[in-house]
Design a protein around this motif. Structure first.
Motif, mmCIF file in Angstrom:
data_model
loop_
_atom_site.group_PDB
_atom_site.id
_atom_site.type_symbol
_atom_site.label_atom_id
_atom_site.label_comp_id
_atom_site.label_asym_id
_atom_site.label_seq_id
_atom_site.Cartn_x
_atom_site.Cartn_y
_atom_site.Cartn_z
ATOM 1 N N ARG B 69 -2.181 0.917 -1.516
ATOM 2 C CA ARG B 69 -1.326 0.671 -2.548
ATOM 3 C C ARG B 69 -0.375 -0.051 -2.123
ATOM 4 O O ARG B 69 -0.032 -1.386 -2.572
ATOM 5 N N ALA B 72 -1.142 -3.422 -0.983
ATOM 6 C CA ALA B 72 -1.461 -4.539 -2.141
ATOM 7 C C ALA B 72 -0.343 -4.932 -2.850
ATOM 8 O O ALA B 72 -0.371 -6.244 -3.207
ATOM 9 N N LYS B 73 0.802 -4.278 -2.628
ATOM 10 C CA LYS B 73 2.097 -4.740 -3.304
ATOM 11 C C LYS B 73 3.009 -5.048 -2.190
ATOM 12 O O LYS B 73 4.114 -5.442 -2.442
ATOM 13 N N LEU B 74 2.582 -5.388 -0.909
ATOM 14 C CA LEU B 74 3.502 -5.778 0.364
ATOM 15 C C LEU B 74 4.646 -6.561 0.268
ATOM 16 O O LEU B 74 5.690 -6.201 0.400
ATOM 17 N N PRO B 75 4.466 -7.662 -0.449
ATOM 18 C CA PRO B 75 5.388 -8.864 -0.370
ATOM 19 C C PRO B 75 6.562 -8.123 -1.421
ATOM 20 O O PRO B 75 7.714 -8.292 -1.172
ATOM 21 N N HIS B 76 6.010 -7.690 -2.445
ATOM 22 C CA HIS B 76 7.028 -7.269 -3.413
ATOM 23 C C HIS B 76 7.997 -5.964 -2.883
ATOM 24 O O HIS B 76 9.323 -5.847 -2.932
#
Ligand code: SF4
Lengths: 233, 497
Positions: B69, B72-76
């Motif tokens: 998870r 999947a959200k790494l840049p944010h």
């Protein structure tokens, strides 16, 4: 110097742009509502007595000394331990010394030959003092964790971070009534995500290392001895 | 093709020498027994720490999903982390390459006119070869983790990501201390050795202007840098000097504070079998007004160095789930035998084989994915369920793909490709597609089997050469069937008579 710092800002902002652009290109259109459910392991519930027993046994396994006592008994215990260690100086929080804190009685009840060193100085010009002239320290704690035998410190201006780190012997007062089953439940119960201080430190024994041929040695860099004064009333 | 890593790191050269390194280290009996002993110890510790198989499996699945998870959200999450940290007063810097990271750190130190640095254990700073970079700029950078201190004194590199000096036994450390530390009398007593290290390093903590550390988890929700350690040197480096610089890879960010407890629990138990480390240090801000200690400035350097390349491919992205527990190397039969230095990379063992190609390019590392028996132990023990064997196969594929094949997912694609090998497989495929060709070639192989050479390179150095059978399986089955049919016919004939 100004030139140089402009440099690192330039490096950083270019890198930031490139990294984020690359990553974002890969996750564009991702649907975060569709992520699989993360099922935690449900640990059994234990009684307070069981938790307390676990807490003590884990700490002792990790070479901490746990002494059960009462508020009134702390001073005597510390005095005896210090005498056994041949130590006559004790570093403690400023407020303790000032006498307007819960440990007032402790401080007042210590053997008269014990010299109190209040932590009433900034570390900046006093590192030598802290490192070389403070053989033991006393601190309080915020709460503790049964599963792993862990003591939670929440340092502040009264009891700074280095109080529990630099002196070779660390006495810590732990209230058995503030015992949580595990780390996850503690965080949730105390709503840690809302507000954290400058530094939180979880301590589960004296400093140690097994870096030489897997042989455990205590007192690597932090305290060689962790003496837990467990108030259980 | 994504561009990064313009500079050749010193590790690229040593990774290229993999085969020579292996020959060197396999012949070193002392080294091999040091590793064998250490790995047996660590495996036993881990086993003891997971008394409930059920708990272990639930936690592994949970932690895998947590890391997936967060990726999947790494840049944010990175943006959120930056935002929170800056609100808390911690300055964030970004670096695509190791040189950028080193330059940022060197300049931060120069701005404060820093001369002495104490460093807590940080594999990312090994990755950037920070010590060398700072030394060239006249900044003394002293390792303070006991294992790292030993390794630095011996002018070596860590051979394990958790226990850096695992390749040395106490006699070797004792000799090292006696040779290098004034006034130290040779002793193999581990307590004496550690106390000697303590005395020297406490002086350094007291004097240092700068502390450098790694990060185990960076929490986006709260802007918290978490450090896991037993010795207290990490706390020293992040508490005593005026300036604290943390450096970490971009994959270390987690979304919530509540993601930390399960990850921490698996990390310490998988690594050393401890229920928790002696210290778990959560840093949220520099020293605040009125506080008496703690650094006045805290900086975080976020390093890419090939991670975004792994990120771009769904299968390879799983590499970034790693929490650097070291369990995969502890359980690896290859690592146990060749030791940590033979790999030539900062990260040795199974995790090293799958992460180094992104950091150094496949050109330097095409040997590494092949150095595996694919026994699967690494994948089985990995606390975040990285399918290491599968990724190894994938990297083998990437390394033998034609250089020009699209899409290019790896820098150095095709570096391990050999024309002879490629030709052999082409012919093999052709032969297996056509029944006539297949039959013909089989006939040839069996009839001309006496032409098989006695020596077949490395294969025959420890084995006898294989010899094709006189007849193919097809032929033997066929003649067997014919014989049976004949017998059957005869017996029916007799019966009917
Ligand atoms: S790959 Fe898995 S087992 Fe290996 S170090 Fe990373 S988390 Fe640990």
């Amino acid at each position: 110097m100004t030139n140089k710092s402009a440099d690192i800002n330039a490096i950083s902002s270019k890198a930031r742009g490139n990294i984020l652009a690359k990553l974002k290109a890969e996750v564009s259109g991702a649907d975060y509502d569709k992520l699989p459910e993360e099922i935690p392991y449900i640990y059994p519930e234990f009684s307070h007595e069981e938790n307390l027993a676990q807490f003590i046994s884990e700490l002792e396994k990790n070479h901490a000394q746990v002494i059960q006592t009462t508020k009134e008994g702390i001073a005597e215990v510390i005095s005896a331990e210090l005498a056994a260690l041949n130590i006559t100086t004790l570093l403690c929080g400023e407020k303790c010394y000032g006498g307007n804190d819960v440990h007032r009685d402790v401080i007042n009840g210590l053997d008269s030959n014990i010299e109190l060193q209040p932590y009433d100085f900034s570390i900046d010009n006093n590192k030598e003092l802290l490192f070389n002239e403070c053989p033991a320290a006393l601190s309080s704690s915020r709460c503790s964790i049964a599963a792993t035998g862990t003591i939670v410190l929440w340092p502040d201006e009264n009891e700074p971070r280095s109080l529990s780190l630099v002196p070779p012997v660390h006495f810590v007062i732990v209230d058995a009534n503030k015992l949580h089953a595990d780390f996850a439940r503690l965080m949730a119960a105390e709503q840690w995500h809302d507000k954290l201080p400058t530094n939180v430190v979880l301590i589960s024994g004296p400093s140690k290392t097994a870096d030489i041929q897997q042989t455990l040695a205590y007192g690597a860099h932090g305290p060689k001895a962790l003496i837990v004064l467990l108030l259980n009333s | 093709m994504k561009q990064f890593n313009e500079e050749e790191s010193k590790y690229a050269a040593s990774a290229k020498a993999f085969r020579a390194n292996v020959t060197r280290d396999l012949g070193n009996e002392e080294l091999r027994s040091n590793f064998r002993g250490a790995m047996d110890y660590l495996m036993a510790k881990r086993k003891d720490a997971f008394s409930s198989e059920d708990e272990l499996e639930v936690l592994r699945e949970q932690c895998k999903l947590i890391k997936q998870r967060c990726l999947a959200k790494l840049p944010h999450l990175l943006e959120q982390l930056e935002d929170k940290l800056e609100t808390n007063g911690i300055k964030v810097h970004w670096a695509e390459t190791i040189t950028e990271a080193n330059e940022i750190i060197a300049q931060l130190i120069a701005q404060k006119k820093g001369k002495t640095v104490v460093k807590g254990k940080s594999m990312v700073s090994e990755e950037t070869a920070l010590n060398d970079y700072l030394e060239e700029r006249n900044v003394e950078c002293l390792e303070s983790d006991m294992g790292e201190y030993i390794v630095q004194l011996a002018k070596q590199h860590p051979s394990h990501i958790i226990m850096p000096a695992i390749h040395q036994n106490k006699q070797q450390v004792a000799k090292l201390f006696a040779d290098n530390i004034d006034g130290f009398e040779y002793s193999t007593d581990v307590d004496t050795l550690i106390q000697q290290g303590r005395t020297i390093l406490r002086d350094k903590f007291c004097q240092a202007d700068v502390g450098i550390s790694g990060v185990n988890f960076a929490v986006a929700e709260t802007g918290t840098l978490c450090l896991v350690e037993n010795e207290g040197n990490g706390r020293m480096c992040t508490t005593i000097p005026d300036l604290h610089i943390a450096i970490t890879g971009i994959e270390k960010v987690v979304e919530h504070l509540s993601d930390v407890p399960p990850l921490l629990s698996l990390l310490t138990r998988s690594a050393t079998g401890q229920a928790i480390s002696t210290y778990f240090n959560m840093i949220n801000s520099p020293r605040k007004e009125g506080e008496k200690d703690g650094p006045k400035e805290v900086h975080l350097v976020l390093l890419d160095n090939g991670r975004s390349q792994a990120f771009a491919d769904e299968e390879l992205r799983q590499t970034l789930q790693c929490i650097r527990c070291g369990a995969c190397m502890n359980h690896c039969p290859v690592y146990t035998r060749i030791g940590g230095h033979a790999y030539g990379t900062v990260y040795p063992g199974p995790i090293g084989k799958i992460i180094s190609p992104h950091m150094l390019g496949l050109d330097a590392t095409s040997n590494l994915p092949t150095a595996s028996t694919l026994c699967g132990a690494c994948g089985e023990v990995c606390p975040v369920k990285i399918p290491i064997p599968k990724i190894l196969l994938r990297l083998r594929e990437e390394s033998v793909k034609p250089k020009s094949d699209k899409p290019q997912v790896m820098q150095g694609q095709g570096a391990g490709r050999s024309n002879v090998e490629a030709l052999i497989w082409k012919v093999w495929a052709l032969v297996h597609k056509s029944p006539t060709l297949y039959a013909l070639s089989m006939w040839g192989v069996t009839r001309f089997r006496f032409l098989m050479p006695k020596k077949l390179g490395g294969w025959t150095s420890v084995r006898t050469a294989p010899k094709p059978a006189a007849k193919t399986l097809h032929e033997r089955l066929k003649s067997k069937q014919e014989k049976r049919a004949k017998q059957a016919k005869q017996s029916t004939n007799t019966a009917s008579r």
